[in-house]
Design a protein around this motif. Structure first.
Motif, short mmCIF file in Angstrom:
data_model
loop_
_atom_site.label_atom_id
_atom_site.label_comp_id
_atom_site.label_asym_id
_atom_site.label_seq_id
_atom_site.Cartn_x
_atom_site.Cartn_y
_atom_site.Cartn_z
N LEU A 1 0.83 -1.21 0.00
CA LEU A 1 0.00 0.00 0.00
C LEU A 1 0.86 1.25 0.00
O LEU A 1 1.87 1.33 0.70
N THR A 2 0.44 2.25 -0.78
CA THR A 2 1.01 3.60 -0.70
C THR A 2 -0.14 4.59 -0.63
O THR A 2 -1.11 4.47 -1.39
N VAL A 3 -0.05 5.54 0.28
CA VAL A 3 -1.00 6.65 0.35
C VAL A 3 -0.19 7.92 0.17
O VAL A 3 0.66 8.26 1.00
N GLU B 1 3.39 -13.38 -5.44
CA GLU B 1 2.08 -12.91 -5.89
C GLU B 1 1.69 -11.69 -5.07
O GLU B 1 1.52 -11.79 -3.85
N PHE B 2 1.60 -10.54 -5.70
CA PHE B 2 1.36 -9.30 -4.95
C PHE B 2 0.27 -8.47 -5.60
O PHE B 2 -0.05 -8.61 -6.78
N LYS B 3 -0.26 -7.58 -4.79
CA LYS B 3 -1.16 -6.52 -5.25
C LYS B 3 -0.64 -5.21 -4.69
O LYS B 3 -0.30 -5.11 -3.51
N TYR B 4 -0.60 -4.18 -5.54
CA TYR B 4 -0.14 -2.86 -5.11
C TYR B 4 -1.31 -1.89 -5.20
O TYR B 4 -1.90 -1.69 -6.26
N HIS B 5 -1.65 -1.29 -4.05
CA HIS B 5 -2.79 -0.38 -3.97
C HIS B 5 -2.27 1.05 -3.78
O HIS B 5 -1.59 1.33 -2.79
N LEU B 6 -2.61 1.92 -4.70
CA LEU B 6 -2.19 3.32 -4.65
C LEU B 6 -3.38 4.19 -4.30
O LEU B 6 -4.34 4.29 -5.08
N VAL B 7 -3.33 4.84 -3.13
CA VAL B 7 -4.38 5.76 -2.70
C VAL B 7 -3.85 7.18 -2.86
O VAL B 7 -2.78 7.51 -2.35
N GLY B 8 -4.59 8.00 -3.57
CA GLY B 8 -4.16 9.39 -3.73
C GLY B 8 -4.51 9.94 -5.10
O GLY B 8 -5.28 9.35 -5.86
N TYR B 9 -3.90 11.06 -5.40
CA TYR B 9 -4.15 11.76 -6.65
C TYR B 9 -2.95 12.66 -6.91
O TYR B 9 -2.08 12.82 -6.05
N VAL C 1 -1.65 -3.61 -10.11
CA VAL C 1 -1.66 -2.28 -9.50
C VAL C 1 -3.06 -1.69 -9.60
O VAL C 1 -3.67 -1.68 -10.68
N SER C 2 -3.56 -1.19 -8.48
CA SER C 2 -4.88 -0.56 -8.44
C SER C 2 -4.74 0.90 -8.02
O SER C 2 -4.14 1.19 -6.98
N PHE C 3 -5.28 1.81 -8.81
CA PHE C 3 -5.34 3.23 -8.45
C PHE C 3 -6.70 3.47 -7.81
O PHE C 3 -7.73 3.41 -8.47
N LEU C 4 -6.69 3.72 -6.51
CA LEU C 4 -7.94 3.80 -5.75
C LEU C 4 -8.48 5.21 -5.59
O LEU C 4 -9.56 5.40 -5.03
N GLY C 5 -7.71 6.22 -6.04
CA GLY C 5 -8.15 7.59 -5.92
C GLY C 5 -8.01 8.12 -4.50
O GLY C 5 -7.54 7.40 -3.61
N PRO C 6 -8.42 9.36 -4.26
CA PRO C 6 -8.33 9.92 -2.90
C PRO C 6 -9.33 9.24 -1.97
O PRO C 6 -10.41 8.82 -2.40
#
Length: 412
Positions: free
Chosen positions: A230-232, A256-264, A284-289
């Motif tokens: 995770l990154t915020v 096996e990984f998943k990368y979640h990006l929170v932000g803008y 990789v998932s871009f989750l937005g703010p």
């Protein structure tokens, strides 16, 4: 005690440290008012945890929304003329045109603020976040628009990249001389202020913190498959996100990984294109703010919090990212970089892991280590929780700040 929090734009999603300070001071019984130059994202104030504070009734916006340069000057000129015609504001409006105030005089910012304030804004203390805000408050007090002692919090951008802006260092010299307290958020920024000629007697390190009550370290059971990273962050250069993606692409196929990006932010399209180029679109998932409650939930599911900060091309550096504190408070192990004030919070191989800036292979190696060694991961996370409780409890930090202000007033 009556305190004003002075900020350029309010509210901003990425400035949770400002909101944390405001709400904690209110909880401590302080009469808090917010002075902002411009209005920000008002939907932030509708978050459930903020509604009870009624912050919309505590904020005063000193300038109208940002607009084209011609419209801005035209509007401000109209305000200044009206202010000059009104006897109660005339002297302050004239004062705001003094050439010693540099660009804030030439662009009519100070005079237009003075024109809208018939009476002085009186506080015991004004806490200005960022050096640029401290400069404006210092000017406004000189003009008689604001009355009160001034404490300026220096975060990072304000004493790195902005030092190269015209008149910044000249304005800072006046700020250092005239205001009461200078509050760098790290020892690194304390040393920077000293190198710029600030009086060491005025300098006190005032770290930003998090409300620990919002974070639950009793984490949900998380499987190593997939390995959740995770990154915020704001998607800006100094966050080093392109190196995060390169590091992920370098991981062995067995992970096996998943990368979640929170932000803008301004680099989002570049980062999405990089994901495609590196073959990471499915990982990789871009989750937005997200609001703070949603971030807390993401932290609980994360295996690792990744924050690969770097020094930007313009010299901009981090302070100590609040998102790292939030991860530590959530019981999530942190992988970051040897950058700015981060090592003052995260101790390598004690309560987290730190790689050199831009070192893709080191980031990849540490990610692989954390994925494979769950005992190490748990030990680092446990130590991180203890560290953040001792160093970054916003309630304790603000109590210390209030004591400092009371001592200063008592001794001067």
């Amino acid at each position: 005690m009556k305190i004003a929090i002075f900020i350029d734009v309010f509210p901003i999603a990425s400035q949770t440290f400002v909101m944390n300070q405001i709400t904690t001071l209110i909880d401590l019984g302080i009469d808090v008012e917010i002075l902002a130059l411009y209005s920000g994202d008002q939907t932030i104030l509708l978050q459930p945890q903020l509604l009870g504070y009624q912050l919309n009734q505590r904020v005063q916006y000193l300038l109208t929304a940002k607009q084209s340069k011609f419209s801005l000057i035209s509007q401000r000129l109209n305000q200044v003329v009206k202010g000059l015609l009104f006897s109660k504001s005339r002297q302050k409006v004239f004062a705001g045109l003094n050439p010693k105030f540099n660009e804030q005089a030439r662009n009519l910012m100070l005079s237009s603020i003075a024109a809208s304030q018939t009476n002085s804004l009186k506080f015991d203390w004004i806490i200005a976040h960022f050096g640029s805000s401290g400069v404006i408050v210092n000017h406004l007090r000189d003009m008689g628009v604001i009355d009160g002692s001034i404490a300026t919090v220096f975060h990072g951008l304000d004493i790195t990249a902005e030092l190269n802006m015209k008149n910044t260092q000249r304005n800072y010299q006046r700020l250092f001389k005239n205001t009461e307290l200078l509050l760098p958020i790290s020892n690194l920024w304390r040393d920077k202020l000293l190198s710029l000629g600030a009086d060491k007697e005025k300098i006190h390190v005032q770290r930003m913190g998090v409300d620990l009550s919002l974070f639950n370290a009793d984490r949900k059971e998380i499987s190593n498959k997939p390995f959740n990273i995770l990154t915020v962050a704001r998607f800006s250069q100094k966050k080093g996100l392109k190196y995060a993606l390169q590091a992920l692409a370098s991981l062995p196929d067995s992970i096996e990984f998943k990368y979640h990006l929170v932000g803008y932010g301004e680099l989002e399209m570049q980062l999405r294109a990089q994901c495609t180029e590196l073959g990471l679109d499915n990982k990789v998932s871009f989750l937005g703010p997200m609001n703070s409650k949603e971030v807390v939930e993401q932290m609980r599911w994360a295996s690792v919090f990744l924050q690969p900060s770097i020094t930007a091309d313009n010299g901009d550096k981090e302070g100590v990212p609040v998102s790292i504190m939030e991860a530590m408070a959530s019981g999530t192990v942190v992988l970051s970089t040897l950058h700015s004030g981060i090592p003052e919070l995260v101790q390598h191989k004690v309560n987290g892991l730190l790689a050199p800036e831009k070192d893709v292979m080191a980031l990849s190696r540490y990610l692989e280590l954390l994925c494979n060694d769950t005992v190490l991961r748990q030990d680092l996370a446990d130590n991180a929780l203890e560290r953040v409780r001792n160093l970054a409890d916003v309630k304790v930090l603000n109590q210390q700040l209030l004591s400092l202000m009371q001592q200063y007033k008592g001794g001067h």
